[in-house]
Design an enzyme around this catalytic site. Structure first.
Site: not given
Length: 79
Positions: A59, A55-57
């Site tokens: 998110t 997951l993106d940082q």
């Protein structure tokens, strides 16, 4: 604006997988300048845990880790 991540929360663990709640602001895997990440925290408790997805940082959400290479191949195919 810099996010200060809260600790990850273990939601499920069995012989095949581990599921954690990753907070916003925490990397899924180590970065160039930031070694603190969800995978390091999970692997400190489950040495055989392997990342299945990221997951993106910024998110928050559920992260799935496989317990071993065979489970990683199967779970990665599911994703």
């Amino acid at each position: 604006m810099t996010l200060t991540p809260r600790p990850i929360r273990l939601l499920h663990a069995d012989e095949r997988l581990v599921v954690v709640d990753k907070p916003a602001g925490l990397l899924s895997v180590p970065g160039r300048a930031e070694p603190r990440c969800a995978s390091a925290q999970v692997q400190a408790r489950f040495a055989d845990a392997l990342i299945v997805h990221r997951l993106d940082q910024a998110t928050s959400g559920l992260l799935v880790f496989a317990r071993g290479p065979e489970a990683q191949r199967e779970l990665s195919a599911d994703f």
